[in-house]
Design a protein around this motif. Structure first.
Motif, mmCIF file in Angstrom:
data_model
loop_
_atom_site.group_PDB
_atom_site.id
_atom_site.type_symbol
_atom_site.label_atom_id
_atom_site.label_comp_id
_atom_site.label_asym_id
_atom_site.label_seq_id
_atom_site.Cartn_x
_atom_site.Cartn_y
_atom_site.Cartn_z
ATOM 1 N N LEU A 145 -0.521 5.855 1.349
ATOM 2 C CA LEU A 145 -0.333 7.310 1.494
ATOM 3 C C LEU A 145 -1.500 8.078 0.892
ATOM 4 O O LEU A 145 -2.283 7.533 0.102
ATOM 5 C CB LEU A 145 0.954 7.735 0.782
ATOM 6 C CG LEU A 145 2.257 7.094 1.276
ATOM 7 C CD1 LEU A 145 3.420 7.542 0.407
ATOM 8 C CD2 LEU A 145 2.512 7.451 2.732
ATOM 9 N N VAL B 125 4.393 0.094 -1.916
ATOM 10 C CA VAL B 125 5.151 1.044 -1.085
ATOM 11 C C VAL B 125 4.325 2.290 -0.756
ATOM 12 O O VAL B 125 4.322 2.761 0.382
ATOM 13 C CB VAL B 125 6.477 1.447 -1.788
ATOM 14 C CG1 VAL B 125 7.214 2.534 -1.001
ATOM 15 C CG2 VAL B 125 7.382 0.228 -1.963
ATOM 16 N N VAL B 126 3.616 2.833 -1.749
ATOM 17 C CA VAL B 126 2.946 4.125 -1.518
ATOM 18 C C VAL B 126 1.418 4.002 -1.407
ATOM 19 O O VAL B 126 0.725 5.013 -1.275
ATOM 20 C CB VAL B 126 3.295 5.142 -2.639
ATOM 21 C CG1 VAL B 126 4.789 5.365 -2.742
ATOM 22 C CG2 VAL B 126 2.718 4.699 -3.990
ATOM 23 N N SER C 176 11.825 1.794 -10.002
ATOM 24 C CA SER C 176 10.450 1.926 -9.497
ATOM 25 C C SER C 176 10.439 1.853 -7.966
ATOM 26 O O SER C 176 9.776 2.654 -7.299
ATOM 27 C CB SER C 176 9.559 0.812 -10.061
ATOM 28 O OG SER C 176 9.287 1.041 -11.412
ATOM 29 N N LEU C 177 11.186 0.897 -7.432
ATOM 30 C CA LEU C 177 11.253 0.747 -5.974
ATOM 31 C C LEU C 177 11.906 1.971 -5.336
ATOM 32 O O LEU C 177 11.384 2.537 -4.367
ATOM 33 C CB LEU C 177 12.036 -0.528 -5.621
ATOM 34 C CG LEU C 177 12.323 -0.746 -4.138
ATOM 35 C CD1 LEU C 177 11.023 -0.899 -3.343
ATOM 36 C CD2 LEU C 177 13.184 -2.003 -3.918
ATOM 37 N N PHE D 69 4.841 11.348 -8.491
ATOM 38 C CA PHE D 69 5.065 10.546 -9.702
ATOM 39 C C PHE D 69 4.954 11.382 -10.979
ATOM 40 O O PHE D 69 5.560 11.034 -11.997
ATOM 41 C CB PHE D 69 4.144 9.321 -9.729
ATOM 42 C CG PHE D 69 4.684 8.208 -8.886
ATOM 43 C CD1 PHE D 69 5.742 7.430 -9.337
ATOM 44 C CD2 PHE D 69 4.175 7.963 -7.620
ATOM 45 C CE1 PHE D 69 6.274 6.424 -8.554
ATOM 46 C CE2 PHE D 69 4.707 6.967 -6.819
ATOM 47 C CZ PHE D 69 5.758 6.188 -7.285
ATOM 48 N N VAL E 94 9.207 8.924 -2.888
ATOM 49 C CA VAL E 94 7.879 9.541 -2.705
ATOM 50 C C VAL E 94 7.382 9.285 -1.282
ATOM 51 O O VAL E 94 6.855 10.185 -0.621
ATOM 52 C CB VAL E 94 6.875 8.982 -3.754
ATOM 53 C CG1 VAL E 94 5.448 9.434 -3.444
ATOM 54 C CG2 VAL E 94 7.271 9.427 -5.156
ATOM 55 N N LEU E 95 7.585 8.047 -0.811
ATOM 56 C CA LEU E 95 7.184 7.709 0.557
ATOM 57 C C LEU E 95 7.921 8.604 1.550
ATOM 58 O O LEU E 95 7.303 9.189 2.461
ATOM 59 C CB LEU E 95 7.515 6.236 0.838
ATOM 60 C CG LEU E 95 7.300 5.754 2.283
ATOM 61 C CD1 LEU E 95 5.821 5.665 2.625
ATOM 62 C CD2 LEU E 95 7.946 4.377 2.497
ATOM 63 N N ILE F 72 5.042 -3.018 -7.170
ATOM 64 C CA ILE F 72 5.934 -2.577 -6.077
ATOM 65 C C ILE F 72 5.574 -1.154 -5.647
ATOM 66 O O ILE F 72 5.501 -0.842 -4.455
ATOM 67 C CB ILE F 72 7.410 -2.676 -6.538
ATOM 68 C CG1 ILE F 72 7.815 -4.146 -6.657
ATOM 69 C CG2 ILE F 72 8.337 -1.938 -5.575
ATOM 70 C CD1 ILE F 72 9.178 -4.365 -7.281
ATOM 71 N N VAL F 73 5.340 -0.301 -6.635
ATOM 72 C CA VAL F 73 4.985 1.091 -6.323
ATOM 73 C C VAL F 73 3.723 1.134 -5.455
ATOM 74 O O VAL F 73 3.696 1.804 -4.412
ATOM 75 C CB VAL F 73 4.763 1.895 -7.632
ATOM 76 C CG1 VAL F 73 4.108 3.244 -7.324
ATOM 77 C CG2 VAL F 73 6.077 2.107 -8.365
ATOM 78 N N TYR G 32 12.254 4.998 -6.493
ATOM 79 C CA TYR G 32 11.469 6.233 -6.588
ATOM 80 C C TYR G 32 10.247 6.179 -5.669
ATOM 81 O O TYR G 32 9.850 7.204 -5.103
ATOM 82 C CB TYR G 32 11.040 6.506 -8.040
ATOM 83 C CG TYR G 32 10.584 7.937 -8.208
ATOM 84 C CD1 TYR G 32 11.520 8.976 -8.228
ATOM 85 C CD2 TYR G 32 9.241 8.258 -8.276
ATOM 86 C CE1 TYR G 32 11.111 10.292 -8.316
ATOM 87 C CE2 TYR G 32 8.819 9.570 -8.376
ATOM 88 C CZ TYR G 32 9.764 10.586 -8.404
ATOM 89 O OH TYR G 32 9.365 11.903 -8.492
ATOM 90 N N SER G 33 9.698 4.986 -5.495
ATOM 91 C CA SER G 33 8.588 4.837 -4.550
ATOM 92 C C SER G 33 9.048 5.205 -3.135
ATOM 93 O O SER G 33 8.325 5.872 -2.389
ATOM 94 C CB SER G 33 8.087 3.396 -4.522
ATOM 95 O OG SER G 33 7.626 3.029 -5.766
ATOM 96 N N LEU G 34 10.250 4.767 -2.792
ATOM 97 C CA LEU G 34 10.792 5.105 -1.468
ATOM 98 C C LEU G 34 11.000 6.615 -1.353
ATOM 99 O O LEU G 34 10.784 7.201 -0.282
ATOM 100 C CB LEU G 34 12.115 4.359 -1.230
ATOM 101 C CG LEU G 34 12.000 2.837 -1.097
ATOM 102 C CD1 LEU G 34 13.387 2.193 -0.960
ATOM 103 C CD2 LEU G 34 11.125 2.458 0.105
ATOM 104 N N PHE H 185 4.668 6.409 -14.895
ATOM 105 C CA PHE H 185 6.084 6.330 -14.523
ATOM 106 C C PHE H 185 6.629 4.922 -14.763
ATOM 107 O O PHE H 185 7.696 4.740 -15.359
ATOM 108 C CB PHE H 185 6.229 6.723 -13.043
ATOM 109 C CG PHE H 185 7.623 6.596 -12.499
ATOM 110 C CD1 PHE H 185 8.552 7.618 -12.671
ATOM 111 C CD2 PHE H 185 8.021 5.457 -11.811
ATOM 112 C CE1 PHE H 185 9.832 7.500 -12.174
ATOM 113 C CE2 PHE H 185 9.303 5.337 -11.311
ATOM 114 C CZ PHE H 185 10.219 6.369 -11.491
ATOM 115 N N GLY I 189 6.893 -3.492 -11.679
ATOM 116 C CA GLY I 189 7.235 -2.160 -11.158
ATOM 117 C C GLY I 189 6.039 -1.487 -10.505
ATOM 118 O O GLY I 189 6.132 -0.984 -9.374
#
Lengths: 368, 82
Positions: free
Chosen positions: A163, A159-160, B29-30, A172, B36-37, A155-156, B32-34, A256, A152
């Motif tokens: 940023l 993706v972020v 997790s994926l 988060f 936030v993004l 992946i987080v 929620y990441s999207l 999280f 998890g």
């Protein structure tokens, strides 16, 4: 009359065990939210207590496993249940005093099995249930939480990761309100049900419920939910005082992922009736989220301690349960034995607390 | 070994627990990441007066939040059902 007295002692002892479970586990449930400053400590603790209470009403499958899947309920007497509970409390007390890791859930099941073996024989234990519903899931669950949290968080970060940190941390932290709430809900679901199962077992032994008609009365659900929630709320002061020294530092995204993984594993297991050590699962999630970022960030010693707890707790609590059964039998089959043991335990607890307080380390010696 | 025999350990059910835990945890997790993004980029695009991109990221963020909410509510409903 004797049976009624023993039954009342069993219910009070079971609820006291539930209270201490909530008290002890507050740290596990809210530590991540507090350490990342997702929630102020007092709000986090109150929120966790409320969701612990709600969680106890979600499912009754774990209660059914504890009440009818591990020992033959037809062979149970209230004194056997009492001896099992005292075995669990006794083992928790010993491990707490010496700073050893333990699992309240495994202690409860171990104590019950030990008292049943001593009182009614090994053939009254459902060994396949113990292995398939308790031991194997106990080994798998923390590893599963570790993997889920590690994947998890990877992946987080993927993706972020590009940023600006400020909005991501804020986002988060907000997510942790939900993931922390889910974790508290999951904790209430799995742990309160163990007490429900034990009290229902005592109701069967007392003749209030037929052995072939296992069901948990509403008052048992409400009492167990209230005891664990009250324990969680009361345990909060300790968190506020020890926050600085005991909590692993992590960012809000890790928090999280760790909380989400822990909640997912506990809720999924609860749905299928597996009683887990919520402490071990949460620790697995926290380590997974930490290891994915940096292997050295994880306190691997804690993992070792948990492994020791896996090996020791079930047999040690079983031995304590068997010994307690033997002690109660010295006083005959009536209520005198459980009364004497209860008073002795109460005096021991007072003495141990007094000694610990004198040494000034009561707050930091708690097993993780 | 008897441990691996189906009558003693219900591996099918344990497999369901593993699958449910991994899918829900990693999925949330994926999602929620999207979220936030989407929210972060939406704010940046809006400040840069790039309307179409801002709308796209806003929709992405809302999608992420919706998936998380659906997973949590759905999970609790499934658990509460007999």
């Amino acid at each position: 009359m004797n049976s009624d007295i023993v039954f009342v002692i069993v219910v009070v002892t079971a609820l006291a065990f539930d209270f201490t479970n909530g008290f002890h586990d507050t740290a596990n449930v809210v530590a991540t939210s507090i350490s990342t400053r997702a929630m102020p400590p007092r709000i986090a603790v109150g929120f966790a207590a409320l969701l612990n209470f709600a969680g106890a009403f979600i499912s009754l499958k774990v209660a059914a496993t504890v009440g009818s899947g591990i020992v033959e309920s037809a062979a149970i007497t209230p004194t056997i249940v009492f001896a099992g509970l005292i075995g669990a409390i006794g083992w928790n007390l010993i491990t707490w005093y010496f700073g050893l890791p333990s699992s309240s859930s495994h202690a409860l099941i171990g104590g019950l099995v030990g008292s049943v073996v001593a009182a009614a024989g090994a053939d009254q234990v459902i060994w396949s249930g113990l292995l398939g519903k308790v031991i194997v899931p106990a080994l798998i669950a923390p590893v599963l939480a570790f993997l889920a949290a590690a994947i998890g968080i990877l992946i987080v970060y993927r993706v972020v990761g590009a940023l600006r940190p400020g909005p991501v941390t804020g986002g988060f932290k907000l997510g942790q309100v939900a993931s922390g709430g889910l974790l508290a809900l999951a904790h209430g679901t799995n742990d309160a049900q163990k007490t429900m199962g034990v009290i229902t077992l005592a109701l069967i032994a007392h003749g209030d419920i037929a052995a072939n008609d296992f069901h948990v009365p509403r008052w048992v659900v409400v009492a167990a939910a209230s005891a664990i929630a009250l324990g969680t709320y009361t345990g909060g002061w300790r968190i506020i005082k020890t926050m600085g020294s005991r909590i692993i530092k992590m960012d809000s995204a890790q928090g999280f992922s760790a909380q989400g993984a822990g909640a997912a594993v506990i809720l999924a297991a609860s749905h299928y009736g597996y009683p887990l050590s919520t402490t071990h699962v949460i620790a697995g999630g926290v380590m997974g989220a930490g290891a994915a970022k940096r292997l050295s960030a994880v306190r691997w010693g804690v993992a070792g301690n948990i492994a020791v707890a896996w090996v020791l707790t079930l047999p040690a609590a079983a031995l304590m349960g068997a010994i307690t059964w033997g002690v109660t039998r010295i006083f005959g089959t009536g209520a005198v034995g459980p009364l004497v043991v209860s008073i002795a335990l109460l005096l021991t607890i007072i003495a141990v607390f007094a000694r610990r307080l004198q040494r000034g380390s009561v707050l930091t010696a708690e097993a993780s | 070994m008897i441990v691996f025999a189906d009558p003693i350990v219900d591996w099918a059910t344990i497999g369901k627990v593993i699958a449910a835990a991994l899918v829900s945890s990693i999925g949330v997790s994926l999602a929620y990441s999207l979220a936030v993004l989407g929210a972060t980029r939406w704010a940046e695009m809006r400040n840069a007066r790039r309307g179409p991109e801002a709308t796209g990221f806003a929709l992405l963020g809302l999608f992420g939040v919706a998936v998380c909410a659906a997973a949590i509510v759905g999970g609790i409903i499934v658990m509460s059902s007999k």
